[in-house]
Design a protein around this motif. Structure first.
Motif, PDB file in Angstrom:
ATOM      1  N   THR B  59       0.835  -1.203   0.000  1.00  0.00           N
ATOM      2  CA  THR B  59       0.000   0.000   0.000  1.00  0.00           C
ATOM      3  C   THR B  59       0.868   1.251   0.000  1.00  0.00           C
ATOM      4  O   THR B  59       0.570   2.232  -0.699  1.00  0.00           O
ATOM      5  CB  THR B  59      -0.934  -0.017   1.224  1.00  0.00           C
ATOM      6  N   ASP B 170      -5.169  -1.903  -5.314  1.00  0.00           N
ATOM      7  CA  ASP B 170      -4.643  -2.369  -4.030  1.00  0.00           C
ATOM      8  C   ASP B 170      -5.684  -3.273  -3.372  1.00  0.00           C
ATOM      9  O   ASP B 170      -6.628  -2.789  -2.765  1.00  0.00           O
ATOM     10  CB  ASP B 170      -4.325  -1.161  -3.141  1.00  0.00           C
ATOM     11  N   GLU B 171      -5.517  -4.564  -3.523  1.00  0.00           N
ATOM     12  CA  GLU B 171      -6.496  -5.538  -3.049  1.00  0.00           C
ATOM     13  C   GLU B 171      -7.903  -5.164  -3.500  1.00  0.00           C
ATOM     14  O   GLU B 171      -8.802  -4.985  -2.683  1.00  0.00           O
ATOM     15  CB  GLU B 171      -6.456  -5.648  -1.519  1.00  0.00           C
TER      16      GLU B 171
HETATM   17 MG   LIG Z   1      -2.113  -2.770   2.051  1.00  0.00          MG
END
Ligand SMILES: [Mg+2]
Ligand SMILES: Nc1ncnc2c1ncn2[C@@H]1O[C@H](COP(=O)(O)OP(=O)(O)OP(=O)(O)O)[C@@H](O)[C@H]1O
Lengths: 549, 319
Positions: B59, B170-171
């Motif tokens: 992240t 991000d995910e």
């Molecule tokens: Mg993360």
């Protein structure tokens, strides 16, 4: 969910997992309670000491009684005055009405934040994990609020008792403790109101709004009861009235504690009952979950700010308009009562005014509304910071929108709201005054409204600065500045304090229009300093990481 | 299998323009080194997976690329545009989908998409409507009333609908059900067909394996592996299982062979590097059946995670 405690999530040793909500709520409530307890205590101490230094002679005190003692217009604003010739009577008059409102607002916000707010944030779901019922959770949270209230009371009582031990002030310990109790009564009631509203409403903001309506209604009823129109019995109708009837420090009476306690128990009982009849995260009054598309404002940072702030701004706007109208409406009788009073004129001249009559009275009324307006300003600042802290700002700033534009849009929106607010207060006060045949010129009243805008803009500028350089302190810094200014003004209005201290108050920079002509130069300087602060804040904001809570 | 081969061919940066380039990118939070000296290069049109255990710095990398955080050292570019100095220009070509969406509770899904589209300035409205359909989103609901998965859909659609040149994800599928996960993969395939670049951080290894040309593995803020699936496999061990008619030979000491387990007539072992020596050793002993399989991404990844404890003292000089 594991029913066997041995296999459930590990709880810290020595603590029962089932009281986790109570402990968490208590911790947060107590922290806030302690802070406000100091504020309450300082208000009491400063009022008592101010009285001793400003009204030394018997004549000065008699004069004070003559001008404030039986003035119903002032009673409607601040509550009735008893025994102003004594430090006890003056202190009770000076802080009881004011701190009851502050306490009620504190209770309402704390109650809704710690019940609805925590639940909305999903923290309860994590904490509970099937270990207690909804009712159990609500009861625990109420116990936590109780701990916060106890802290507020304890700190207030401590400072009051210490103040009372001064040989000149001389409050007996029992009297001081009873006074502290009276000071926190409205906070207790509105903590419970907040808890109940948290069950009824679907969001924290909505809960605070429901509670706010109740608070506003109680305040208006209290004003009517004290306005000397023969409705004195109405004092028995509201929590604010009960606080007055306690008459701490002058003629203490325990009886009004009975309805207070009964109401609190009833509200708490209803809270626990309703908590059991609804789902976690849901409300009794259902929130509309769908809505038609209203894209008009949703075209950029400025439009979004306007859309998001609209409900808050409308609520504050209505409150300010009603208040301004009422103040204007009673300006004529209030002015008659005030004219010729030396004490009032002295207070006004400390604030820089030389007026008399309705103008003088409105000078004080506009000062009070100016306090409301700076709170609106602080609300705008903290709402902007919340956009960043809660991660919503990310979605805007990862798109082709510069940080400068975003912060600029928020400041611009706040500026527009505050300018319209100041203008609106002027117009509604004039409408009220005209309806009450006060015969005041439109331009001077509207100028008085606009005169309130620079301090509010200053708060926005300082807020933008803090957002830029120390974002996590935004709330503390902006509300701290306001509370400090209120304290200084409260003390300064009644005594000859040094100019250096008074100058640190937002309100001291502002001429008490319409009691004296607005000082546009000072207003311009304040606005310019605010603008410069906002620029520095924006420059710093562009150079830092976005940070969460 | 064919997928992997084509990925291997496509994977290498092919001299074309780069989409993402970082040089010595580092971020420190107090005492924590969230990212250490990251040198990353992603070509236009590539689909790159970005893996790593919790707290590895995935992240952080993406937030630095977006200019939401300032690097302690180093620099980052998107399509040659400096991410810190010209964020607005860079953002015109980027879409970002975070794994946890905190949106404005009082707006509806449709209003949120409208707003984000207006701020982005470029939206393929037809594609947006198609995405709403595909992800089965009731856009008239207020965000407050959405479940976590539905909020995630809103933010995913908001990212995809712009058809940005670079997707930073991000995910992105956190909280989506398997059906929606499938729809997401379809969208990424489409994006790749259109030549969009995708940078996908994820914990769902099958997702990365199915979608990505290249994979980077981050650990403790440092990039420890970067390569095509084939390259990564090459670095890692092959599992071989041999069944013998007669007695089982002793394979200890054979070059590249490790983790030998023997059960009755069956031997299972791992081979690193060339399989020649093992095959020679087996041929001498009459093998009845020979099975081998390449490690899945999951096995590769677990192997890397597993080494964490062993190499803890060594990671310091990696960075
Ligand atoms: Mg993360
Ligand atoms: N704002 C911050 N302040 C302090 N430390 C931070 C901050 N953001 C990240 N970190 C730290 O930096 C490191 C990397 O975090 P990051 O969020 O990049 O990890 P991640 O790879 O995305 O993990 P996950 O898989 O859990 O999402 C962690 O040790 C984290 O604690």
């Amino acid at each position: 969910m594991p029913a066997d405690p041995a296999v459930s999530a590990p709880a810290p040793a020595g603590r029962l997992p089932s009281t986790v909500v109570a402990r968490l709520t208590a911790k947060k409530a107590a922290r806030s309670g302690a802070l406000w307890g100091y504020f309450f205590g300082i208000c009491v101490a400063s009022s008592a000491l101010t009285y001793l230094s400003s009204y030394k002679t018997r004549a000065a005190r008699e004069n004070l009684v003559a001008s404030f003692g039986s003035n119903t217009a002032l009673a409607a604003l601040f509550g009735p005055a008893h025994q102003l010739q004594t430090v006890a009577g003056f202190t009770a008059y000076k802080v009881l009405g004011f701190l009851s409102i502050v306490g009620a607002v504190w209770g309402l916000l704390a109650g809704t934040r710690l019940l609805r707010g925590e639940e909305d944030a999903g923290r309860w779901e994590l904490l509970l994990a099937g270990q207690t019922t909804r009712r159990g959770a609500a009861a625990q949270a109420l116990a936590g609020l109780g701990a916060g209230l106890a802290t507020l009371f304890a700190v207030t009582a401590l400072v009051t008792v210490v103040t009372g031990r001064s040989s000149k002030v001389h409050f007996a310990v029992g009297e001081a403790v009873f006074f502290a109790l009276a000071l926190v009564c409205s906070a207790a009631v509105f903590l419970a109101v907040g808890a109940l509203a948290s069950q009824l409403a679907a969001t924290r903001r909505q809960a605070a709004a429901y509670g706010g309506y109740a608070l506003g209604a109680c305040y208006v009823l209290r004003m009517v009861a004290d306005s000397g129109v023969g409705l004195d019995w109405l004092r028995w109708a509201t929590p604010f009235g009960w606080v007055e009837l306690l008459q701490p420090l002058t003629a203490p009476d325990w009886l009004p504690l009975l309805p207070t306690a009964t109401l609190i128990v009833a509200l708490a009982g209803a809270t626990v009952h309703l908590a059991g009849t609804r789902d976690l995260g849901a409300s009794v009054f259902p929130d509309r979950s769908s809505a038609p598309m209203r894209p008009q404002l949703l075209n950029g940072a400025l439009g979004l700010a306007a859309r998001l702030m609209r409900p808050t701004v409308v609520a504050w706007g209505a409150a300010l308009a009603v208040t301004a109208f009422i103040f204007g409406f009673i300006a004529k009788p209030a002015g008659v009562a005030l004219s010729g009073s030396n004490s009032i004129n002295r207070v006004l001249s400390h604030l820089g005014a030389h007026g008399a009559g309705a103008d003088a009275y409105l000078g004080i009324a506009f000062l009070m509304m100016s306090i409301m307006l700076v709170f609106v300003a602080a609300g705008q600042v903290t709402a902007s910071r919340a956009e960043e802290a809660e991660g919503r700002l990310d979605h805007l700033l990862v798109r082709p929108l510069s940080r400068w534009s975003w912060l600029g849009a928020r400041v611009l929106e706040a500026t527009a709201v505050l300018a319209v607010g100041g203008l609106g207060v002027g117009v509604f006060a004039w409408l009220g005054a005209a309806s009450g045949h006060a015969g005041l010129p439109f331009s001077s009243i509207v100028d008085a409204g606009l005169n309130m805008v620079p301090p509010a803009l200053f708060v926005v500028g300082v807020g933008a600065l803090v957002i830029g350089v120390w974002p996590r302190a935004t709330s503390i810094a902006t509300y701290g500045l306001i509370v400090w200014s209120i304290l200084v003004t409260l003390v300064g209005g009644f005594s000859n304090n040094n100019h250096w201290l008074l100058d640190t108050s937002l309100f001291h920079q502002m001429a008490p229009a319409p009691a004296s002509a607005p000082n546009w130069t000072a207003g311009g300087v304040m606005t310019a300093i605010g603008a410069a602060a906002a620029m520095v804040g924006a420059a710093a904001f562009r150079r830092r990481d976005l940070v969460g809570e | 299998m064919t997928d992997v081969v084509s990925a291997a061919e496509r994977g290498k940066p092919q001299g074309g323009r780069t989409a993402i380039r970082t040089q010595g990118l580092s971020k420190r939070y107090g005492p924590v080194d969230a990212l250490i000296n990251l040198d990353l290069e992603v070509s236009k049109g590539e689909v790159v997976g970005y893996l790593g255990p919790n707290g590895a710095g995935k992240t952080t990398t993406i937030r630095l690329l977006l200019g939401l955080a300032r690097p302690t050292a180093g620099r980052a570019e998107i399509f040659g545009i400096d991410c810190q100095r010209q964020p607005v220009e860079a953002h015109r070509r980027v879409a970002y989908v975070p794994g946890e969406a905190s949106l404005w509770p009082s707006l509806t899904g449709a209003e949120t998409l409208h707003l984000l589209g207006r701020v982005q300035g470029r939206v393929d409205a037809g594609y947006r409507d198609e995405l709403i359909e595909r992800f089965d989103l009731d856009a008239s609901k207020k965000v407050r009333a959405y479940s976590k998965g539905n909020r995630q859909k809103v933010i995913l659609i908001a990212g995809l609908m712009t058809r940005a040149d670079l997707l930073l994800l991000d995910e992105p599928t956190a909280g989506l059900d398997p059906l929606m996960e499938q729809a997401f993969r379809h969208c990424i395939h489409e994006a790749r067909e259109r030549g969009q670049t995708v940078f996908l951080s994820s914990h769902i290894l099958s997702e990365v394996e199915a979608l990505c040309d290249r994979v980077g593995i981050l650990r403790g803020g440092a990039l420890v592996e970067m390569g095509t699936m084939a390259e990564l496999r090459h670095l890692s061990a092959l599992t071989v299982e041999a069944t013998f008619d007669g007695p089982v030979p002793d394979l200890t000491g054979v070059e590249g062979v490790s983790s030998i387990e023997t059960v009755g007539h069956v031997v299972r072992c791992q081979v690193r590097g060339s399989v020649e020596p093992l095959l020679q050793a087996l041929a001498a002993s009459g093998v009845h059946e020979l099975l081998s399989h390449e490690p899945s991404l999951e096995e590769l990844f677990l192997a890397h995670y597993g080494r964490r404890a062993e190499t803890q003292g060594v990671t310091a000089d990696a960075g």
